[in-house]
Design a protein around this motif. Structure first.
Motif, PDB file in Angstrom:
ATOM      1  N   SER A   1      -0.300   7.884  -3.359  1.00 17.84           N
ATOM      2  CA  SER A   1       0.086   8.227  -4.723  1.00 17.84           C
ATOM      3  C   SER A   1       0.769   9.580  -4.735  1.00 17.84           C
ATOM      4  O   SER A   1       0.162  10.594  -4.441  1.00 17.84           O
ATOM      5  CB  SER A   1      -1.149   8.263  -5.628  1.00 17.84           C
ATOM      6  OG  SER A   1      -0.771   8.698  -6.901  1.00 17.84           O
TER       7      SER A   1
ATOM      8  N   CYS B   1      -9.060   1.612  -3.988  1.00 18.18           N
ATOM      9  CA  CYS B   1      -9.062   2.737  -3.061  1.00 18.18           C
ATOM     10  C   CYS B   1     -10.008   2.391  -1.915  1.00 18.18           C
ATOM     11  O   CYS B   1     -11.162   2.045  -2.147  1.00 18.18           O
ATOM     12  CB  CYS B   1      -9.527   4.010  -3.778  1.00 18.18           C
ATOM     13  SG  CYS B   1      -9.558   5.453  -2.707  1.00 18.18           S
TER      14      CYS B   1
ATOM     15  N   VAL C   1      -2.122   2.149 -14.201  1.00 18.38           N
ATOM     16  CA  VAL C   1      -2.078   1.540 -12.874  1.00 18.38           C
ATOM     17  C   VAL C   1      -3.491   1.164 -12.445  1.00 18.38           C
ATOM     18  O   VAL C   1      -4.376   2.021 -12.402  1.00 18.38           O
ATOM     19  CB  VAL C   1      -1.491   2.510 -11.824  1.00 18.38           C
ATOM     20  CG1 VAL C   1      -1.453   1.862 -10.448  1.00 18.38           C
ATOM     21  CG2 VAL C   1      -0.115   2.984 -12.233  1.00 18.38           C
ATOM     22  N   GLU C   2      -3.703  -0.113 -12.158  1.00 16.82           N
ATOM     23  CA  GLU C   2      -4.964  -0.558 -11.565  1.00 16.82           C
ATOM     24  C   GLU C   2      -4.789  -0.490 -10.053  1.00 16.82           C
ATOM     25  O   GLU C   2      -3.731  -0.826  -9.530  1.00 16.82           O
ATOM     26  CB  GLU C   2      -5.281  -1.993 -11.959  1.00 16.82           C
ATOM     27  CG  GLU C   2      -5.600  -2.168 -13.417  1.00 16.82           C
ATOM     28  CD  GLU C   2      -5.846  -3.624 -13.744  1.00 16.82           C
ATOM     29  OE1 GLU C   2      -6.892  -3.901 -14.353  1.00 16.82           O
ATOM     30  OE2 GLU C   2      -5.005  -4.466 -13.381  1.00 16.82           O
ATOM     31  N   TYR C   3      -5.834  -0.054  -9.356  1.00 19.95           N
ATOM     32  CA  TYR C   3      -5.733   0.086  -7.913  1.00 19.95           C
ATOM     33  C   TYR C   3      -7.072  -0.168  -7.237  1.00 19.95           C
ATOM     34  O   TYR C   3      -8.107  -0.219  -7.886  1.00 19.95           O
ATOM     35  CB  TYR C   3      -5.228   1.492  -7.535  1.00 19.95           C
ATOM     36  CG  TYR C   3      -6.128   2.607  -8.013  1.00 19.95           C
ATOM     37  CD1 TYR C   3      -7.244   3.008  -7.275  1.00 19.95           C
ATOM     38  CD2 TYR C   3      -5.858   3.277  -9.199  1.00 19.95           C
ATOM     39  CE1 TYR C   3      -8.073   4.021  -7.723  1.00 19.95           C
ATOM     40  CE2 TYR C   3      -6.673   4.299  -9.639  1.00 19.95           C
ATOM     41  CZ  TYR C   3      -7.780   4.668  -8.890  1.00 19.95           C
ATOM     42  OH  TYR C   3      -8.594   5.676  -9.330  1.00 19.95           O
TER      43      TYR C   3
ATOM     44  N   GLN D   1       0.857  -1.175   0.000  1.00 22.95           N
ATOM     45  CA  GLN D   1       0.000   0.000   0.000  1.00 22.95           C
ATOM     46  C   GLN D   1       0.895   1.227   0.000  1.00 22.95           C
ATOM     47  O   GLN D   1       1.922   1.251   0.637  1.00 22.95           O
ATOM     48  CB  GLN D   1      -0.897   0.043   1.234  1.00 22.95           C
ATOM     49  CG  GLN D   1      -1.898  -1.074   1.281  1.00 22.95           C
ATOM     50  CD  GLN D   1      -2.860  -0.890   2.438  1.00 22.95           C
ATOM     51  OE1 GLN D   1      -2.935   0.163   3.033  1.00 22.95           O
ATOM     52  NE2 GLN D   1      -3.592  -1.926   2.744  1.00 22.95           N
TER      53      GLN D   1
ATOM     54  N   LEU E   1      -4.129   4.039  -1.752  1.00 22.93           N
ATOM     55  CA  LEU E   1      -4.309   3.158  -2.904  1.00 22.93           C
ATOM     56  C   LEU E   1      -3.566   1.856  -2.676  1.00 22.93           C
ATOM     57  O   LEU E   1      -2.414   1.859  -2.248  1.00 22.93           O
ATOM     58  CB  LEU E   1      -3.770   3.814  -4.178  1.00 22.93           C
ATOM     59  CG  LEU E   1      -4.392   5.135  -4.594  1.00 22.93           C
ATOM     60  CD1 LEU E   1      -3.703   5.647  -5.855  1.00 22.93           C
ATOM     61  CD2 LEU E   1      -5.876   5.005  -4.804  1.00 22.93           C
ATOM     62  N   ILE E   2      -4.227   0.758  -2.967  1.00 24.89           N
ATOM     63  CA  ILE E   2      -3.590  -0.551  -2.980  1.00 24.89           C
ATOM     64  C   ILE E   2      -3.339  -0.850  -4.455  1.00 24.89           C
ATOM     65  O   ILE E   2      -4.278  -1.049  -5.220  1.00 24.89           O
ATOM     66  CB  ILE E   2      -4.498  -1.621  -2.351  1.00 24.89           C
ATOM     67  CG1 ILE E   2      -4.849  -1.237  -0.906  1.00 24.89           C
ATOM     68  CG2 ILE E   2      -3.827  -2.991  -2.414  1.00 24.89           C
ATOM     69  CD1 ILE E   2      -5.981  -2.043  -0.318  1.00 24.89           C
ATOM     70  N   HIS E   3      -2.084  -0.796  -4.855  1.00 19.07           N
ATOM     71  CA  HIS E   3      -1.748  -1.009  -6.266  1.00 19.07           C
ATOM     72  C   HIS E   3      -1.865  -2.490  -6.617  1.00 19.07           C
ATOM     73  O   HIS E   3      -1.321  -3.342  -5.925  1.00 19.07           O
ATOM     74  CB  HIS E   3      -0.346  -0.483  -6.560  1.00 19.07           C
ATOM     75  CG  HIS E   3      -0.248   0.995  -6.368  1.00 19.07           C
ATOM     76  ND1 HIS E   3       0.637   1.565  -5.513  1.00 19.07           N
ATOM     77  CD2 HIS E   3      -0.963   2.009  -6.905  1.00 19.07           C
ATOM     78  CE1 HIS E   3       0.491   2.869  -5.532  1.00 19.07           C
ATOM     79  NE2 HIS E   3      -0.478   3.170  -6.365  1.00 19.07           N
ATOM     80  N   CYS E   4      -2.586  -2.778  -7.681  1.00 16.43           N
ATOM     81  CA  CYS E   4      -2.825  -4.169  -8.089  1.00 16.43           C
ATOM     82  C   CYS E   4      -1.936  -4.586  -9.248  1.00 16.43           C
ATOM     83  O   CYS E   4      -1.288  -5.612  -9.188  1.00 16.43           O
ATOM     84  CB  CYS E   4      -4.295  -4.348  -8.469  1.00 16.43           C
ATOM     85  SG  CYS E   4      -5.421  -3.971  -7.122  1.00 16.43           S
TER      86      CYS E   4
END
Length: 115
Positions: free
Chosen positions: A13, A76, A72-74, A10, A58-61
């Motif tokens: 950004s 929130c 970037v897929e995330y 996590q 944001l939890i970056h996926c």
């Protein structure tokens, strides 16, 4: 090339907070081109309002970069002091021919804390 960070990674950004400091370019909200913030003043006003309640967790996926566009897929799950069930989203960062950040487009259904 696709890189996936660990699911538990996590971070806040910083790209969004840095973009308004650059000359030219634009930032666009999820609601579409009607909510496009152009130029340094337009972007600064948008990000000042967006981060008035605090940062966005944001939890970056997953992410991908083709040399010009970074996607970037995330997920929130926190904005300022507001916590909620995670919402999926995507941010697109587009570089200009000089390699500087030219555009940021955000796609999600997250409602800002002040709305």
């Amino acid at each position: 090339m696709m890189r996936r960070p660990p699911r538990s990674t996590q971070s806040r950004s910083s790209a969004a907070s840095d973009v308004y400091k650059r000359q030219g370019g634009y930032s666009r909200e999820p609601s579409g081109s009607k909510y496009k913030h152009v130029g340094q003043r337009g972007r600064q006003a948008f990000y000042d309002m967006a981060f008035a309640a605090g940062g966005v967790n944001l939890i970056h996926c997953s992410a991908t970069f083709d040399g010009r566009v970074f996607a970037v897929e995330y997920i929130c799950d926190e904005w300022g002091t507001m916590k909620f069930t995670g919402q999926a989203g995507m941010a697109i960062y587009e570089l200009s021919s000089s390699g500087k950040l030219a555009a940021v487009r955000i796609y999600d259904d997250v409602t800002p804390p002040n709305e």
